[in-house]
Scaffold this motif. Structure first.
Motif, PDB file in Angstrom:
ATOM      1  N   GLU A  65       0.831  -1.195   0.000  1.00 53.19           N
ATOM      2  CA  GLU A  65       0.000   0.000   0.000  1.00 53.19           C
ATOM      3  C   GLU A  65       0.877   1.262   0.000  1.00 53.19           C
ATOM      4  N   LYS A  66       1.932   1.260   0.799  1.00 53.87           N
ATOM      5  CA  LYS A  66       2.855   2.407   0.822  1.00 53.87           C
ATOM      6  C   LYS A  66       3.498   2.604  -0.543  1.00 53.87           C
ATOM      7  N   GLN A  67       3.900   1.503  -1.177  1.00 53.49           N
ATOM      8  CA  GLN A  67       4.513   1.577  -2.500  1.00 53.49           C
ATOM      9  C   GLN A  67       3.523   2.114  -3.537  1.00 53.49           C
ATOM     10  N   GLU A  68       2.276   1.679  -3.447  1.00 49.71           N
ATOM     11  CA  GLU A  68       1.253   2.162  -4.372  1.00 49.71           C
ATOM     12  C   GLU A  68       1.041   3.666  -4.214  1.00 49.71           C
ATOM     13  N   LYS A  69       1.034   4.154  -2.985  1.00 49.62           N
ATOM     14  CA  LYS A  69       0.876   5.592  -2.761  1.00 49.62           C
ATOM     15  C   LYS A  69       2.058   6.361  -3.327  1.00 49.62           C
ATOM     16  N   ALA A  70       3.270   5.846  -3.144  1.00 49.13           N
ATOM     17  CA  ALA A  70       4.457   6.492  -3.710  1.00 49.13           C
ATOM     18  C   ALA A  70       4.387   6.505  -5.232  1.00 49.13           C
ATOM     19  N   ASN A  71       3.939   5.386  -5.811  1.00 49.07           N
ATOM     20  CA  ASN A  71       3.797   5.324  -7.268  1.00 49.07           C
ATOM     21  C   ASN A  71       2.747   6.308  -7.767  1.00 49.07           C
ATOM     22  N   ASP A  72       1.664   6.463  -7.003  1.00 47.53           N
ATOM     23  CA  ASP A  72       0.632   7.435  -7.380  1.00 47.53           C
ATOM     24  C   ASP A  72       1.203   8.847  -7.426  1.00 47.53           C
ATOM     25  N   LYS A  73       2.043   9.201  -6.445  1.00 46.37           N
ATOM     26  CA  LYS A  73       2.658  10.531  -6.430  1.00 46.37           C
ATOM     27  C   LYS A  73       3.590  10.712  -7.615  1.00 46.37           C
TER      28      LYS A  73
END
Length: 103
Positions: A65-73
Protein backbone atom coordinates in the motif's frame (compact mmCIF):
# COMPACT_ATOMS: atom_id res chain seq x y z
CA UNK A 1 -24.90 -0.91 -7.87
CA UNK A 2 -27.60 1.03 -9.63
CA UNK A 3 -25.98 2.97 -12.45
CA UNK A 4 -25.88 5.94 -13.05
CA UNK A 5 -27.37 6.62 -9.62
CA UNK A 6 -25.10 6.73 -6.58
CA UNK A 7 -26.89 3.74 -5.02
CA UNK A 8 -24.99 0.70 -3.83
CA UNK A 9 -26.53 -2.37 -2.24
CA UNK A 10 -24.75 -4.72 0.15
CA UNK A 11 -25.35 -8.31 1.27
CA UNK A 12 -27.85 -8.86 -1.54
CA UNK A 13 -29.14 -12.40 -1.87
CA UNK A 14 -30.83 -13.87 -4.95
CA UNK A 15 -34.18 -13.57 -3.15
CA UNK A 16 -33.66 -9.79 -2.83
CA UNK A 17 -33.29 -9.11 -6.55
CA UNK A 18 -37.03 -9.07 -7.31
CA UNK A 19 -37.63 -6.57 -4.49
CA UNK A 20 -34.86 -4.29 -5.71
CA UNK A 21 -36.15 -4.46 -9.27
CA UNK A 22 -39.78 -3.80 -8.40
CA UNK A 23 -39.31 -1.22 -5.64
CA UNK A 24 -36.28 0.65 -6.90
CA UNK A 25 -36.18 0.28 -10.66
CA UNK A 26 -39.73 -0.40 -11.79
CA UNK A 27 -41.96 1.64 -9.51
CA UNK A 28 -40.00 4.35 -7.71
CA UNK A 29 -41.98 7.42 -6.63
CA UNK A 30 -44.67 8.76 -8.98
CA UNK A 31 -43.19 11.47 -11.19
CA UNK A 32 -39.67 10.84 -9.89
CA UNK A 33 -36.91 9.10 -11.76
CA UNK A 34 -36.23 5.45 -11.02
CA UNK A 35 -34.15 5.07 -7.92
CA UNK A 36 -36.34 7.21 -5.75
CA UNK A 37 -37.41 4.16 -3.71
CA UNK A 38 -34.27 2.16 -2.91
CA UNK A 39 -34.58 -0.85 -0.64
CA UNK A 40 -33.35 0.74 2.59
CA UNK A 41 -32.48 -2.47 4.41
CA UNK A 42 -29.95 -3.40 1.71
CA UNK A 43 -28.31 -0.02 1.13
CA UNK A 44 -24.56 0.25 1.50
CA UNK A 45 -23.57 3.49 3.19
CA UNK A 46 -19.84 4.03 3.05
CA UNK A 47 -18.22 6.97 4.80
CA UNK A 48 -16.80 9.54 2.38
CA UNK A 49 -13.18 9.42 1.30
CA UNK A 50 -10.69 6.61 1.54
CA UNK A 51 -12.53 4.28 3.89
CA UNK A 52 -10.43 1.16 3.46
CA UNK A 53 -8.59 0.51 6.69
CA UNK A 54 -5.61 -1.80 6.16
CA UNK A 55 -3.89 -1.61 9.55
CA UNK A 56 -5.00 -5.15 10.38
CA UNK A 57 -3.53 -6.56 7.15
CA UNK A 58 -0.17 -8.40 7.11
CA UNK A 59 2.97 -6.22 6.86
CA UNK A 60 3.55 -7.22 3.23
CA UNK A 61 0.15 -5.78 2.28
CA UNK A 62 0.86 -2.58 4.22
CA UNK A 63 4.22 -2.25 2.44
CA UNK A 64 2.49 -2.71 -0.91
CA UNK A 65 0.00 0.00 0.00
CA UNK A 66 2.85 2.41 0.82
CA UNK A 67 4.51 1.58 -2.50
CA UNK A 68 1.25 2.16 -4.37
CA UNK A 69 0.88 5.59 -2.76
CA UNK A 70 4.46 6.49 -3.71
CA UNK A 71 3.80 5.32 -7.27
CA UNK A 72 0.63 7.44 -7.38
CA UNK A 73 2.66 10.53 -6.43
CA UNK A 74 5.31 9.76 -9.06
CA UNK A 75 2.62 9.16 -11.67
CA UNK A 76 0.88 12.45 -10.85
CA UNK A 77 4.18 14.34 -11.17
CA UNK A 78 4.93 12.66 -14.50
CA UNK A 79 1.47 13.44 -15.84
CA UNK A 80 1.90 17.09 -14.82
CA UNK A 81 5.21 17.23 -16.70
CA UNK A 82 3.68 15.61 -19.76
CA UNK A 83 0.71 17.99 -19.73
CA UNK A 84 3.03 20.99 -19.44
CA UNK A 85 5.18 19.72 -22.32
CA UNK A 86 2.10 19.11 -24.48
CA UNK A 87 0.76 22.58 -23.74
CA UNK A 88 4.14 24.14 -24.51
CA UNK A 89 4.35 22.24 -27.79
CA UNK A 90 0.84 23.34 -28.73
CA UNK A 91 1.53 27.02 -27.99
CA UNK A 92 2.77 28.89 -31.09
CA UNK A 93 6.21 30.42 -30.64
CA UNK A 94 7.22 28.34 -27.64
CA UNK A 95 8.33 25.38 -29.75
CA UNK A 96 10.17 27.74 -32.12
CA UNK A 97 12.08 29.32 -29.21
CA UNK A 98 13.05 25.86 -28.01
CA UNK A 99 14.29 24.94 -31.52
CA UNK A 100 16.36 28.17 -31.70
CA UNK A 101 17.94 27.45 -28.32
CA UNK A 102 18.94 23.94 -29.42
CA UNK A 103 20.95 25.24 -32.40
Amino acid sequence: MIYPEPVWYAHVQPADVDEIFESHLLHGQPGAPPGSRPVARLLYNAPPGNNKETAHYPPAVQDLEKQEKANDKRRAALYAELRAAAEAAATPGVAEERDDAAV
